[in-house]
Design a protein around this motif. Structure first.
Motif, short mmCIF file in Angstrom:
data_model
loop_
_atom_site.label_atom_id
_atom_site.label_comp_id
_atom_site.label_asym_id
_atom_site.label_seq_id
_atom_site.Cartn_x
_atom_site.Cartn_y
_atom_site.Cartn_z
N ILE A 90 -39.32 7.88 19.30
CA ILE A 90 -38.51 9.06 19.61
C ILE A 90 -38.17 9.12 21.10
CG2 ILE A 90 -40.42 10.67 20.03
CD1 ILE A 90 -37.16 11.38 18.06
N PHE A 91 -39.07 8.60 21.95
CA PHE A 91 -38.77 8.57 23.39
C PHE A 91 -37.59 7.65 23.66
CE2 PHE A 91 -43.45 9.56 23.73
CZ PHE A 91 -43.27 10.87 24.12
N ALA A 141 -33.78 8.74 24.85
CA ALA A 141 -33.20 8.14 26.06
C ALA A 141 -31.80 7.60 25.77
CB ALA A 141 -34.11 7.04 26.59
N LEU A 142 -31.64 6.92 24.64
CA LEU A 142 -30.33 6.39 24.27
C LEU A 142 -29.34 7.50 23.93
CD1 LEU A 142 -31.32 3.33 22.02
CD2 LEU A 142 -30.23 3.25 24.26
N ASN A 143 -29.86 8.54 23.31
CA ASN A 143 -29.00 9.64 22.87
C ASN A 143 -28.53 10.52 24.03
OD1 ASN A 143 -27.76 10.70 20.53
ND2 ASN A 143 -29.17 12.43 20.53
N ASN A 144 -29.24 10.42 25.16
CA ASN A 144 -28.91 11.27 26.31
C ASN A 144 -28.74 10.44 27.58
OD1 ASN A 144 -29.35 14.10 25.06
ND2 ASN A 144 -31.25 13.02 24.57
N LEU A 145 -28.06 9.31 27.45
CA LEU A 145 -27.88 8.43 28.59
C LEU A 145 -27.27 9.17 29.78
CD1 LEU A 145 -26.57 5.12 26.96
CD2 LEU A 145 -28.78 5.49 28.06
N GLY A 146 -27.88 8.97 30.95
CA GLY A 146 -27.38 9.60 32.16
C GLY A 146 -28.01 10.94 32.46
N SER A 147 -28.75 11.49 31.49
CA SER A 147 -29.41 12.77 31.73
C SER A 147 -30.69 12.57 32.53
CB SER A 147 -29.74 13.46 30.40
OG SER A 147 -28.56 13.70 29.66
N VAL A 148 -31.27 13.67 32.96
CA VAL A 148 -32.50 13.62 33.74
C VAL A 148 -33.65 13.07 32.88
CG1 VAL A 148 -34.22 15.01 34.95
CG2 VAL A 148 -31.78 15.51 35.22
N ASN A 149 -34.42 12.16 33.45
CA ASN A 149 -35.65 11.62 32.85
C ASN A 149 -35.44 10.68 31.66
OD1 ASN A 149 -37.55 12.89 34.62
ND2 ASN A 149 -37.22 14.81 33.53
N THR A 150 -34.19 10.28 31.39
CA THR A 150 -34.01 9.33 30.30
C THR A 150 -34.67 7.98 30.63
OG1 THR A 150 -31.84 8.72 31.22
CG2 THR A 150 -31.88 10.34 29.43
#
Length: 218
Positions: free
Chosen positions: A168-169, A173-182
């Protein structure tokens, strides 16, 4: 965007990480156990024949080539349930090394030894348990070891349709590329999946050392 330093992110999310490591660990055990049960059963039912082993391995190998993401999506569309999707699919991908190695191992006994045992009145069950299985054990164990590594990796991909385990981590990360802490999430997925895999691999090294008959050690 930059996020928290990795160590700080780990500290803030340690309870969730521990929980998902435990999930991944237990699911790996369940799936490998089921794959071993199914794979060894197939091997025991087919190893004596000429064509059945090849047919069994070919069918399992064809299933193994199906992209796991597509298989997860397809099975989930049929079941609508995360666990009923995750477990059968992961078990399916773990079958090939177990079944193939078990068949090869059970067929590897020297025909002269088998003939001698038959001449001494050794029955089919004793032949399997006392002769074929000890000879096959190192090969079977190698198949289980490979299957376990595959299972741990496929379980991470299962986050595509389920909310179980460490994958899930990586999925977040893939689902929110570019966001904080990905980046932290992706790194956590890689590190802890690898840690689980290395732990199981060490266990198999110890099991091989202490359970392989001295006469068949490589």
């Amino acid at each position: 965007m930059t996020g928290l330093p990795f160590g700080e992110w780990l500290s803030q999310n340690q309870l969730d990480i521990i929980f998902r490591v435990q999930q991944h660990f237990l699911l790996s055990i369940y799936c490998v156990g089921l794959a071993a049960l199914v794979g060894l059963t197939i091997a025991l039912l087919t190893y004596r024949y000429v064509t059945l082993p090849n047919i069994s391995i070919a069918v399992i190998a064809i299933l193994f080539t199906i992209p796991s993401v597509a298989m997860f999506g397809f099975v989930f569309s049929l079941t609508g349930n995360a666990l009923l999707t995750l477990i059968p699919v992961v078990v399916m991908y773990g079958l090939l090394p177990i079944t193939r190695n078990a068949i090869v191992g059970l067929q590897a006994a020297d025909p002269a030894v088998i003939d001698a045992a038959k001449g001494m009145g050794v029955g089919s069950f004793r032949m399997l348990w006392q002769i074929r299985f000890p000879i096959a054990w190192p090969v079977i164990l190698a198949g289980l070891r490979v299957s376990t590594q595959l299972t741990i990796g496929i379980l991470a991909i299962a986050a595509y349709v389920t909310d179980f385990g460490l994958g899930i981590f990586g999925f977040n990360a893939l689902n929110n590329l570019g966001s904080v802490n990905t980046g932290n999430q992706a790194l956590a997925c890689v590190i802890f999946v690898a840690a689980v895999a290395l732990f199981f691999d060490a266990v198999f090294v110890l099991v091989r050392r202490f359970t392989t008959p001295r006469g068949v050690r490589v």
